[in-house]
Scaffold this motif. Structure first.
Motif, PDB file in Angstrom:
ATOM      1  N   GLU A 143     -79.250   7.845  -7.634  1.00  0.00           N
ATOM      2  CA  GLU A 143     -79.839   7.947  -8.973  1.00  0.00           C
ATOM      3  C   GLU A 143     -78.783   8.204 -10.043  1.00  0.00           C
ATOM      4  O   GLU A 143     -78.770   7.563 -11.094  1.00  0.00           O
ATOM      5  CB  GLU A 143     -80.891   9.066  -9.018  1.00  0.00           C
ATOM      6  CG  GLU A 143     -82.093   8.839  -8.104  1.00  0.00           C
ATOM      7  CD  GLU A 143     -81.835   9.291  -6.681  1.00  0.00           C
ATOM      8  OE1 GLU A 143     -80.765   9.920  -6.434  1.00  0.00           O
ATOM      9  OE2 GLU A 143     -82.675   9.019  -5.812  1.00  0.00           O
ATOM     10  N   THR A 144     -77.888   9.138  -9.784  1.00  0.00           N
ATOM     11  CA  THR A 144     -76.907   9.543 -10.792  1.00  0.00           C
ATOM     12  C   THR A 144     -75.615   8.749 -10.728  1.00  0.00           C
ATOM     13  O   THR A 144     -74.836   8.759 -11.670  1.00  0.00           O
ATOM     14  CB  THR A 144     -76.571  11.029 -10.637  1.00  0.00           C
ATOM     15  OG1 THR A 144     -75.939  11.237  -9.359  1.00  0.00           O
ATOM     16  CG2 THR A 144     -77.823  11.892 -10.727  1.00  0.00           C
ATOM     17  N   ALA A 160     -62.351  11.398  -7.417  1.00  0.00           N
ATOM     18  CA  ALA A 160     -63.642  11.513  -8.109  1.00  0.00           C
ATOM     19  C   ALA A 160     -63.445  11.549  -9.618  1.00  0.00           C
ATOM     20  O   ALA A 160     -63.958  12.406 -10.325  1.00  0.00           O
ATOM     21  CB  ALA A 160     -64.388  12.751  -7.635  1.00  0.00           C
ATOM     22  N   THR A 161     -62.678  10.589 -10.139  1.00  0.00           N
ATOM     23  CA  THR A 161     -62.430  10.455 -11.567  1.00  0.00           C
ATOM     24  C   THR A 161     -62.438   8.971 -11.914  1.00  0.00           C
ATOM     25  O   THR A 161     -62.324   8.108 -11.037  1.00  0.00           O
ATOM     26  CB  THR A 161     -61.057  11.044 -11.964  1.00  0.00           C
ATOM     27  OG1 THR A 161     -60.006  10.246 -11.371  1.00  0.00           O
ATOM     28  CG2 THR A 161     -60.914  12.489 -11.484  1.00  0.00           C
ATOM     29  N   ALA A 162     -62.581   8.666 -13.200  1.00  0.00           N
ATOM     30  CA  ALA A 162     -62.574   7.267 -13.624  1.00  0.00           C
ATOM     31  C   ALA A 162     -61.250   6.597 -13.262  1.00  0.00           C
ATOM     32  O   ALA A 162     -61.214   5.451 -12.817  1.00  0.00           O
ATOM     33  CB  ALA A 162     -62.826   7.180 -15.124  1.00  0.00           C
ATOM     34  N   SER A 168     -68.092   3.367 -11.004  1.00  0.00           N
ATOM     35  CA  SER A 168     -66.915   3.473 -11.863  1.00  0.00           C
ATOM     36  C   SER A 168     -67.308   3.534 -13.335  1.00  0.00           C
ATOM     37  O   SER A 168     -66.743   4.310 -14.114  1.00  0.00           O
ATOM     38  CB  SER A 168     -65.983   2.283 -11.605  1.00  0.00           C
ATOM     39  OG  SER A 168     -64.810   2.372 -12.368  1.00  0.00           O
ATOM     40  N   ALA A 169     -68.301   2.722 -13.723  1.00  0.00           N
ATOM     41  CA  ALA A 169     -68.762   2.715 -15.116  1.00  0.00           C
ATOM     42  C   ALA A 169     -69.375   4.057 -15.486  1.00  0.00           C
ATOM     43  O   ALA A 169     -69.198   4.545 -16.611  1.00  0.00           O
ATOM     44  CB  ALA A 169     -69.772   1.587 -15.327  1.00  0.00           C
ATOM     45  N   GLU A 170     -70.089   4.679 -14.562  1.00  0.00           N
ATOM     46  CA  GLU A 170     -70.698   5.981 -14.826  1.00  0.00           C
ATOM     47  C   GLU A 170     -69.628   7.045 -15.035  1.00  0.00           C
ATOM     48  O   GLU A 170     -69.737   7.875 -15.947  1.00  0.00           O
ATOM     49  CB  GLU A 170     -71.618   6.369 -13.664  1.00  0.00           C
ATOM     50  CG  GLU A 170     -72.568   7.495 -13.985  1.00  0.00           C
ATOM     51  CD  GLU A 170     -73.554   7.145 -15.083  1.00  0.00           C
ATOM     52  OE1 GLU A 170     -73.899   8.061 -15.865  1.00  0.00           O
ATOM     53  OE2 GLU A 170     -73.971   5.970 -15.178  1.00  0.00           O
ATOM     54  N   TYR A 171     -68.588   7.012 -14.224  1.00  0.00           N
ATOM     55  CA  TYR A 171     -67.500   7.977 -14.391  1.00  0.00           C
ATOM     56  C   TYR A 171     -66.702   7.707 -15.665  1.00  0.00           C
ATOM     57  O   TYR A 171     -66.072   8.617 -16.211  1.00  0.00           O
ATOM     58  CB  TYR A 171     -66.582   7.972 -13.158  1.00  0.00           C
ATOM     59  CG  TYR A 171     -67.082   8.892 -12.072  1.00  0.00           C
ATOM     60  CD1 TYR A 171     -66.593  10.196 -11.945  1.00  0.00           C
ATOM     61  CD2 TYR A 171     -68.076   8.491 -11.197  1.00  0.00           C
ATOM     62  CE1 TYR A 171     -67.068  11.050 -10.958  1.00  0.00           C
ATOM     63  CE2 TYR A 171     -68.561   9.335 -10.211  1.00  0.00           C
ATOM     64  CZ  TYR A 171     -68.052  10.618 -10.105  1.00  0.00           C
ATOM     65  OH  TYR A 171     -68.537  11.467  -9.136  1.00  0.00           O
ATOM     66  N   GLY A 172     -66.724   6.459 -16.123  1.00  0.00           N
ATOM     67  CA  GLY A 172     -66.071   6.138 -17.388  1.00  0.00           C
ATOM     68  C   GLY A 172     -66.722   6.819 -18.579  1.00  0.00           C
ATOM     69  O   GLY A 172     -66.104   6.964 -19.633  1.00  0.00           O
ATOM     70  N   LYS A 173     -67.973   7.262 -18.421  1.00  0.00           N
ATOM     71  CA  LYS A 173     -68.678   7.965 -19.493  1.00  0.00           C
ATOM     72  C   LYS A 173     -68.415   9.464 -19.483  1.00  0.00           C
ATOM     73  O   LYS A 173     -68.808  10.172 -20.408  1.00  0.00           O
ATOM     74  CB  LYS A 173     -70.191   7.742 -19.352  1.00  0.00           C
ATOM     75  CG  LYS A 173     -70.628   6.289 -19.356  1.00  0.00           C
ATOM     76  CD  LYS A 173     -72.122   6.193 -19.065  1.00  0.00           C
ATOM     77  CE  LYS A 173     -72.585   4.770 -18.905  1.00  0.00           C
ATOM     78  NZ  LYS A 173     -74.026   4.702 -18.534  1.00  0.00           N
ATOM     79  N   ALA A 198     -70.185  -4.674  -6.543  1.00  0.00           N
ATOM     80  CA  ALA A 198     -70.943  -4.488  -7.781  1.00  0.00           C
ATOM     81  C   ALA A 198     -71.475  -3.063  -7.887  1.00  0.00           C
ATOM     82  O   ALA A 198     -71.458  -2.462  -8.968  1.00  0.00           O
ATOM     83  CB  ALA A 198     -72.095  -5.488  -7.836  1.00  0.00           C
ATOM     84  N   PHE A 199     -71.950  -2.517  -6.764  1.00  0.00           N
ATOM     85  CA  PHE A 199     -72.424  -1.134  -6.790  1.00  0.00           C
ATOM     86  C   PHE A 199     -71.272  -0.182  -7.125  1.00  0.00           C
ATOM     87  O   PHE A 199     -71.436   0.759  -7.904  1.00  0.00           O
ATOM     88  CB  PHE A 199     -73.036  -0.755  -5.440  1.00  0.00           C
ATOM     89  CG  PHE A 199     -73.505   0.674  -5.373  1.00  0.00           C
ATOM     90  CD1 PHE A 199     -74.719   1.049  -5.938  1.00  0.00           C
ATOM     91  CD2 PHE A 199     -72.732   1.645  -4.759  1.00  0.00           C
ATOM     92  CE1 PHE A 199     -75.151   2.370  -5.892  1.00  0.00           C
ATOM     93  CE2 PHE A 199     -73.153   2.964  -4.713  1.00  0.00           C
ATOM     94  CZ  PHE A 199     -74.368   3.327  -5.279  1.00  0.00           C
TER      95      PHE A 199
END
Length: 227
Positions: A173-174, A116-118, A36-41, A30-31
Motif C-alpha cells: 500500500e505505502t 532505503a533511500t531514493a 523508487s518514485a515514492e522514495y523520491g517524494k 515497473a513495480f
C-alpha cells in the motif's frame, strides 16, 4: 461473409480479454520504479530498525534526511550511535569507550543502510536486475506471519558490486521498504527491518551533528588503519 464476421468477432473478444489481462500485470521492474518514485517524494524519515548480521541483533531508531544524512540511535546495544553528516561517519561504541571516525567521499550500494533511500534505489536499478521472488501478489513477510509484502530479488549485473543479491520486502500500500536482505559474495547476510515510519517531519540538520562523550578514545580513519 458470415464466417468471416464470426472469426473477426472471436478475435476481437480474445484481444479485449488479453488487453484486460495485460493491464493487470505489473512487471517487477515497473513495480520497483513505483517504489523508487515514492522514495523520491521523501525529504526525511524516521523509523524503527532492526539489524541482523552474523547472528547478532541490533535495534534502534534511524533518522534520514536527503540527500545523505543518516543517524541511528541504538537501544540494543544501548547508547551506541552511528551518524553520517554527509562527509564524516562517526560510530560510538559505549562498551569499548571508543569513537570511530571516517571521512567518506561517497556512498552507494556498498552500504546496506543507504539502500532505503531514493539515491540507493536509483543505484540499485542501475547495477542490479529486478525480479519477483514469487509473483506480483503480496505474500507473508515470514512463514505464519499476517503481514503481507511484495518480495523482490535483485541480482547484480557485474561482479564489482558489494552484494551478490539484494532481497526487498515492500509494503504494497505505502510502497515503503519493510525489509532488506543483502547477501555478499561470501554468503554473509545483512538484514534490515524497518517499521513505524514517520515521513517528512522536517528533521533539522542539527539532528545529524553528534557530540560523543569526551571520555571515549578517538580512532580516526579506522577503515584504513593498519592492525
Amino acid at each position: 461473409m458470415k464466417k468471416t464476421f464470426i472469426l473477426t468477432f472471436l478475435i476481437s473478444c480474445c484481444l479485449v480479454r488479453f488487453s484486460v489481462f495485460a493491464q493487470g500485470i505489473l512487471t517487477a521492474a515497473a513495480f520497483f520504479q513505483t517504489v523508487s518514485a515514492e522514495y523520491g517524494k521523501i525529504e526525511d524519515y524516521e523509523a524503527d530498525v532492526s539489524i541482523k548480521a552474523a547472528k547478532k541483533v541490533m535495534e534502534g531508531r534511524v533518522s534520514f534526511k536527503r540527500p545523505d544524512l543518516l543517524r541511528i540511535d541504538f537501544s540494543k546495544p544501548e547508547n551506541q550511535v552511528i551518524c553520517f553528516n554527509g562527509d564524516l561517519l562517526t560510530i560510538y561504541l559505549p562498551e569499548s569507550a571508543a569513537i570511530l571516525n571516517q571521512n567518506v567521499q561517497s556512498s552507494g550500494t556498498g552500504n546496506a543502510a543507504n539502500l532505503a533511500t531514493a539515491q540507493g534505489l536509483s543505484l540499485m536499478s542501475r547495477y542490479y536486475s529486478v525480479a519477483y521472488e514469487s509473483g506480483q501478489e503480496p505474500v507473508a513477510l515470514d512463514e505464519g506471519s499476517n503481514e503481507m509484502v511484495v518480495k523482490l530479488v535483485l541480482s547484480r549485473r557485474n561482479t564489482s558490486e558489494a552484494f551478490r543479491y539484494i532481497n526487498l520486502a515492500v509494503q504494497p500500500e505505502t510502497k515503503l521498504i519493510r525489509r532488506i536482505e543483502a547477501i555478499t559474495p561470501q554468503n554473509e547476510k545483512f538484514q534490515f527491518d524497518f517499521s513505524n515510519y514517520s515521513l517528512n517531519q522536517g528533521i533539522s540538520d542539527q539532528r545529524f551533528i553528534y557530540d560523543p562523550p569526551t571520555s571515549a578514545n578517538n580512532y580516526n580513519n579506522f577503515l584504513f588503519t593498519e592492525q
